[in-house]
Write a protein that holds these residues in place. Sequence first.
Motif, PDB file in Angstrom:
ATOM      1  N   ARG A 240       0.835  -1.203   0.000  1.00  0.00           N
ATOM      2  CA  ARG A 240       0.000   0.000   0.000  1.00  0.00           C
ATOM      3  C   ARG A 240       0.872   1.257   0.000  1.00  0.00           C
ATOM      4  O   ARG A 240       2.010   1.246   0.495  1.00  0.00           O
ATOM      5  CB  ARG A 240      -0.918  -0.004   1.223  1.00  0.00           C
ATOM      6  CG  ARG A 240      -1.911  -1.162   1.228  1.00  0.00           C
ATOM      7  CD  ARG A 240      -2.796  -1.145   2.445  1.00  0.00           C
ATOM      8  NE  ARG A 240      -3.705  -0.009   2.426  1.00  0.00           N
ATOM      9  CZ  ARG A 240      -4.583   0.267   3.388  1.00  0.00           C
ATOM     10  NH1 ARG A 240      -4.661  -0.528   4.464  1.00  0.00           N
ATOM     11  NH2 ARG A 240      -5.380   1.318   3.300  1.00  0.00           N
ATOM     12  N   VAL A 308     -17.223   4.990  -1.901  1.00  0.00           N
ATOM     13  CA  VAL A 308     -15.998   4.539  -1.241  1.00  0.00           C
ATOM     14  C   VAL A 308     -16.332   3.598  -0.081  1.00  0.00           C
ATOM     15  O   VAL A 308     -15.662   2.574   0.118  1.00  0.00           O
ATOM     16  CB  VAL A 308     -15.169   5.747  -0.746  1.00  0.00           C
ATOM     17  CG1 VAL A 308     -14.029   5.286   0.166  1.00  0.00           C
ATOM     18  CG2 VAL A 308     -14.622   6.540  -1.920  1.00  0.00           C
ATOM     19  N   VAL A 309     -17.373   3.935   0.692  1.00  0.00           N
ATOM     20  CA  VAL A 309     -17.795   3.066   1.804  1.00  0.00           C
ATOM     21  C   VAL A 309     -18.160   1.680   1.277  1.00  0.00           C
ATOM     22  O   VAL A 309     -17.789   0.650   1.856  1.00  0.00           O
ATOM     23  CB  VAL A 309     -18.984   3.699   2.566  1.00  0.00           C
ATOM     24  CG1 VAL A 309     -19.580   2.698   3.550  1.00  0.00           C
ATOM     25  CG2 VAL A 309     -18.526   4.959   3.299  1.00  0.00           C
ATOM     26  N   TRP A 311     -17.050   0.264  -1.464  1.00  0.00           N
ATOM     27  CA  TRP A 311     -15.834  -0.393  -1.929  1.00  0.00           C
ATOM     28  C   TRP A 311     -15.028  -0.946  -0.762  1.00  0.00           C
ATOM     29  O   TRP A 311     -14.500  -2.065  -0.824  1.00  0.00           O
ATOM     30  CB  TRP A 311     -15.019   0.585  -2.762  1.00  0.00           C
ATOM     31  CG  TRP A 311     -13.618   0.119  -3.109  1.00  0.00           C
ATOM     32  CD1 TRP A 311     -12.468   0.797  -2.897  1.00  0.00           C
ATOM     33  CD2 TRP A 311     -13.235  -1.099  -3.745  1.00  0.00           C
ATOM     34  NE1 TRP A 311     -11.390   0.095  -3.337  1.00  0.00           N
ATOM     35  CE2 TRP A 311     -11.830  -1.089  -3.868  1.00  0.00           C
ATOM     36  CE3 TRP A 311     -13.939  -2.204  -4.215  1.00  0.00           C
ATOM     37  CZ2 TRP A 311     -11.110  -2.132  -4.441  1.00  0.00           C
ATOM     38  CZ3 TRP A 311     -13.224  -3.259  -4.791  1.00  0.00           C
ATOM     39  CH2 TRP A 311     -11.829  -3.217  -4.896  1.00  0.00           C
ATOM     40  N   ARG A 312     -14.969  -0.196   0.314  1.00  0.00           N
ATOM     41  CA  ARG A 312     -14.237  -0.690   1.486  1.00  0.00           C
ATOM     42  C   ARG A 312     -14.908  -1.919   2.085  1.00  0.00           C
ATOM     43  O   ARG A 312     -14.239  -2.837   2.579  1.00  0.00           O
ATOM     44  CB  ARG A 312     -14.119   0.419   2.530  1.00  0.00           C
ATOM     45  CG  ARG A 312     -13.080   1.489   2.153  1.00  0.00           C
ATOM     46  CD  ARG A 312     -13.041   2.611   3.149  1.00  0.00           C
ATOM     47  NE  ARG A 312     -12.026   3.597   2.790  1.00  0.00           N
ATOM     48  CZ  ARG A 312     -11.930   4.807   3.316  1.00  0.00           C
ATOM     49  NH1 ARG A 312     -12.825   5.199   4.246  1.00  0.00           N
ATOM     50  NH2 ARG A 312     -10.979   5.625   2.952  1.00  0.00           N
ATOM     51  N   ARG A 315     -13.843  -4.848   0.012  1.00  0.00           N
ATOM     52  CA  ARG A 315     -12.466  -5.240   0.308  1.00  0.00           C
ATOM     53  C   ARG A 315     -12.375  -5.920   1.669  1.00  0.00           C
ATOM     54  O   ARG A 315     -11.601  -6.873   1.838  1.00  0.00           O
ATOM     55  CB  ARG A 315     -11.555  -4.013   0.276  1.00  0.00           C
ATOM     56  CG  ARG A 315     -11.407  -3.402  -1.103  1.00  0.00           C
ATOM     57  CD  ARG A 315     -10.313  -2.358  -1.132  1.00  0.00           C
ATOM     58  NE  ARG A 315      -9.000  -2.972  -0.899  1.00  0.00           N
ATOM     59  CZ  ARG A 315      -7.898  -2.286  -0.678  1.00  0.00           C
ATOM     60  NH1 ARG A 315      -7.937  -0.932  -0.646  1.00  0.00           N
ATOM     61  NH2 ARG A 315      -6.751  -2.890  -0.491  1.00  0.00           N
ATOM     62  N   ARG A 316     -13.163  -5.437   2.637  1.00  0.00           N
ATOM     63  CA  ARG A 316     -13.161  -6.047   3.971  1.00  0.00           C
ATOM     64  C   ARG A 316     -13.681  -7.479   3.887  1.00  0.00           C
ATOM     65  O   ARG A 316     -13.146  -8.397   4.527  1.00  0.00           O
ATOM     66  CB  ARG A 316     -14.014  -5.204   4.918  1.00  0.00           C
ATOM     67  CG  ARG A 316     -13.803  -5.528   6.382  1.00  0.00           C
ATOM     68  CD  ARG A 316     -14.532  -4.539   7.288  1.00  0.00           C
ATOM     69  NE  ARG A 316     -13.962  -3.199   7.184  1.00  0.00           N
ATOM     70  CZ  ARG A 316     -14.565  -2.160   6.611  1.00  0.00           C
ATOM     71  NH1 ARG A 316     -15.761  -2.312   6.056  1.00  0.00           N
ATOM     72  NH2 ARG A 316     -13.978  -0.987   6.590  1.00  0.00           N
ATOM     73  N   GLU A 320      -9.075  -8.042   2.461  1.00  0.00           N
ATOM     74  CA  GLU A 320      -8.002  -7.157   1.993  1.00  0.00           C
ATOM     75  C   GLU A 320      -7.751  -6.003   2.946  1.00  0.00           C
ATOM     76  O   GLU A 320      -6.764  -5.280   2.789  1.00  0.00           O
ATOM     77  CB  GLU A 320      -8.352  -6.621   0.601  1.00  0.00           C
ATOM     78  CG  GLU A 320      -8.459  -7.713  -0.461  1.00  0.00           C
ATOM     79  CD  GLU A 320      -8.950  -7.189  -1.795  1.00  0.00           C
ATOM     80  OE1 GLU A 320      -9.249  -5.971  -1.869  1.00  0.00           O
ATOM     81  OE2 GLU A 320      -9.052  -7.983  -2.753  1.00  0.00           O
ATOM     82  N   LEU A 321      -8.654  -5.813   3.913  1.00  0.00           N
ATOM     83  CA  LEU A 321      -8.492  -4.713   4.879  1.00  0.00           C
ATOM     84  C   LEU A 321      -8.511  -5.278   6.303  1.00  0.00           C
ATOM     85  O   LEU A 321      -9.130  -6.298   6.566  1.00  0.00           O
ATOM     86  CB  LEU A 321      -9.614  -3.691   4.714  1.00  0.00           C
ATOM     87  CG  LEU A 321      -9.591  -2.855   3.430  1.00  0.00           C
ATOM     88  CD1 LEU A 321     -10.824  -1.950   3.375  1.00  0.00           C
ATOM     89  CD2 LEU A 321      -8.331  -1.999   3.362  1.00  0.00           C
TER      90      LEU A 321
END
Length: 321
Positions: A240, A308-309, A311-312, A315-316, A320-321
């Motif tokens: 990152r 964005v929320v 997308w996160r 990923r979670r 990935e997060l």
Amino acid sequence: MKLRSLFIAAIALGVGALLFVLGGWYGPGPHHRDVRVQIDRGSSVYSAAAQLEKAGVIRSAKLFRVNARLLGGTTPIKFGEYEIPKRASAEAVLDILQGGEALQYRITVPEGMPSILVHERLMAIDTLTGEVPVPAEGSILPDTYAFERGEPRAKVVARMQAAMDKVLTDLWGTRKPTTVVKTPEEAITLAAVVEKETGKPSERRMVAGVYSNRLRIGMKLDADPTVIYPITKGKPLGRRIRRSELRADNGYNTYVRPGLPDGPIANPGRESIAAVLDPQPTEALYFVADGTGGHVFANSLAEHNRNVVKWRAIRRARGEL
């Protein structure tokens, strides 16, 4: 009677010799498989004949030279690597060498490949010769290029750069009034950012439209690939981006300065160049990944933040997060 017999014998001997010569020239060769032969630059029929005999393509270098002089014409042979078909006659072999249709190898430069990786790919090909510096970023047109064994790397790079010059000249002449770039150099720089931001061909014009909107109002591009480029010269970062790197003012980081980076960050393909010269009409100023390889676009910051929320959360869920 004796004289007549001698005359007949002489004729028979002459006919036999002629058939031997013609058979050695037009008859099938001794090799029972396809054979690759490298004819060096500057080779003559004389020196090539020795290489052909050594490779098992012809029976006699001496006879080949004689027949080539008598029956092969005056066209010079051309250097290169050739594949001689099995059982090809000496006549066919000379015809191949005079025709100059040498074996072709290929190198592919994918869209968005940075010049440092183009250089590494060229240097790894042992059928090319000579040293070559890393090409100027953005000067190479992504495509597949043919080359012959022994060809200088510099010559291949020159073809790649000539191809980019031609495409850029052709596309620049078709640019629309809606483009924000003012020079061909700016077109390459913005196209490289577009190329690195989306791998989805259908999105290129839309991404170009968003960045065109930002440039038009003096808003920063905030493009991650421009942060990475000064660190790796375009190679994958493998981690990152650090906060300190997002704040680094180096002429490329579009999180720090508005406008275009100091230069291209990759070698963009034809479609990305075309996209920045004819961006999609849109009011969008933002985009974020949607989890499928594409992006979700937004006109307002509030809408973008909601995307964005989402997308996160994706990923979670992927870990990935």
